[in-house]
Design an enzyme around this catalytic site. Structure first.
Site, short mmCIF file in Angstrom:
data_model
loop_
_atom_site.label_atom_id
_atom_site.label_comp_id
_atom_site.label_asym_id
_atom_site.label_seq_id
_atom_site.Cartn_x
_atom_site.Cartn_y
_atom_site.Cartn_z
CB CYS A 82 -15.81 -7.00 6.13
SG CYS A 82 -17.21 -6.70 7.23
CB CYS A 124 -18.69 -4.51 4.98
SG CYS A 124 -17.72 -3.09 5.58
CB CYS A 143 -0.82 0.02 8.23
SG CYS A 143 -1.61 -1.21 7.18
CB CYS A 166 -1.15 4.07 8.03
SG CYS A 166 -2.34 4.67 6.79
NE ARG A 185 -17.36 -5.03 13.30
CZ ARG A 185 -17.73 -4.57 12.10
NH1 ARG A 185 -16.93 -3.77 11.43
NH2 ARG A 185 -18.88 -4.90 11.58
CB CYS A 215 -0.90 0.00 1.23
SG CYS A 215 -2.00 1.44 1.31
CB CYS A 237 -18.25 0.55 8.64
SG CYS A 237 -17.19 -0.34 9.81
#
Length: 350
Positions: A99, A130, A62, A59, A262, A55, A190
């Site tokens: 998801c 999702c 991550c 972040c 959640r 990616c 979400c």
């Protein structure tokens, strides 16, 4: 009697909630929870990584970021049939929502036909759908909504003030723009955040204020506890106090009383007692299975055992128009599946 939803919270008000004595805070959260939900039901979702690693975002938390040197093995976008096979397994193991997550800054147009087929295929199984794919343009959001996508996940991660300490490759407003595009397309939102990244208590309050003051509360609010992964820039951050994490769940429940809150990443590090307090504080949704994208999660048997100890039952989708008999049938099916030690519903993309 349920109270009217608020969209005008201040950070000071939320700081005051966090400062309440622990038992008083949990009592308020329980009252809000019971006014809007069955307190002994938890919505169960499965999360599958459909494209792993590489990616371009930076972040700090991550392991999928190309900026970090982790042991993660990258994977291209999975084939549609592979994804649908995993969805069937997830449904058989008791999940009502499937998801699908891809490690992208945003999906390319060439990916959209495959994503649409995935959504349509899962919907045909009778499951909620999702996706979390990064930023979405308005047209992409509309295309996914037309395919039948129910929820789109796009977390704010932290407060606006602390955000630049965690991510520099996309702005806070770009995240909010994606949520606007999702909502405008008619999908459910979400969106939540990650606790324990070195932020202050006021930052946690700021995140929850951002979420609760949206024009409509997110239907699902994932509250994650940082999972520290070797090779990421947050691998050495101090552990978050677990009572503080439980307080985050409780405050989210009070501020967004009709949203599913959640209990998300970090459960692998929590014992049963901490998880039980999270459910007491108003958590009523979990991811089910041994892995959350690339980080560990309690396996299905552990979750079922804990549910049994606490008298918690999975929330079947049929409850929207269903009966207690349908709920009981689904619960029995879930127990039988766990007794057979059914294999994990996750594709091992690590």
């Amino acid at each position: 009697m349920t109270q009217a939803l608020r969209h005008d919270w201040t950070v000071q008000e939320v700081n005051d909630l966090f400062a309440l004595p622990f038992n008083d805070l949990l009592f308020q959260a329980q009252c809000a929870h019971r006014a809007n939900f069955d307190p002994n039901q938890v919505q169960v979702s499965t999360l599958l990584s459909i494209k792993t690693g590489a990616c371009p975002e930076d972040c700090k938390y991550c392991p999928q970021s190309a900026h970090h040197k982790t042991d993660l093995k990258t994977e291209r976008l999975l084939e549609v049939e592979h994804v649908l096979t995993e969805a069937k397994k997830a449904k058989a193991n008791g999940s009502t929502r499937f998801c699908m997550g891809a490690a992208w800054k945003n999906p390319k147009q060439r990916d959209m036909p495959y994503l649409v087929k995935m959504v349509e295929g899962v919907k045909e199984m009778g499951m909620e759908t999702c996706m979390t794919l990064g930023m979405l343009e308005k047209q992409q959001a509309e295309e996914l909504a037309d395919a039948g996508l129910d929820y789109y996940n796009h977390n704010l991660d932290t407060s606006r003030e602390y955000y630049q300490e965690i991510i520099t490759t996309r702005t806070y407003d770009q995240r909010l723009d994606t949520l606007d595009n999702v909502r405008s397309a008619g999908m459910k939102v979400c969106s939540g955040g990650i606790m324990g990244m070195g932020e202050t208590g006021t930052d946690r309050s700021g995140l929850l204020v951002q979420l609760a003051n949206l024009p409509r509360h997110p239907e699902s609010v994932p509250i994650n506890m940082l999972v520290k992964v070797k090779g990421t820039l947050l691998e050495g951050v101090d552990d978050m106090d677990q009572f503080e994490f439980i307080r985050c769940i409780a405050v989210a429940r009070i501020m967004m009383p009709r949203s599913h809150v959640r209990l998300s990443a970090g459960r692998e590090e929590m014992n049963e007692q901490v998880q039980a307090l999270c459910f007491m504080a108003g958590a009523n949704s979990i991811f089910y299975g041994c892995k959350l994208l690339t980080t560990p999660n309690p396996d299905e048997n552990q979750d079922m055992q804990l549910f049994k100890k606490l008298g918690i039952r999975p929330e079947p989708a049929a409850l929207k128009n269903g009966t207690e008999e349908q709920e009981e049938d689904l619960y029995k099916t879930l127990v039988k599946q766990q007794q057979k030690n059914s294999p994990s519903q996750f594709y091992d993309a690590s």
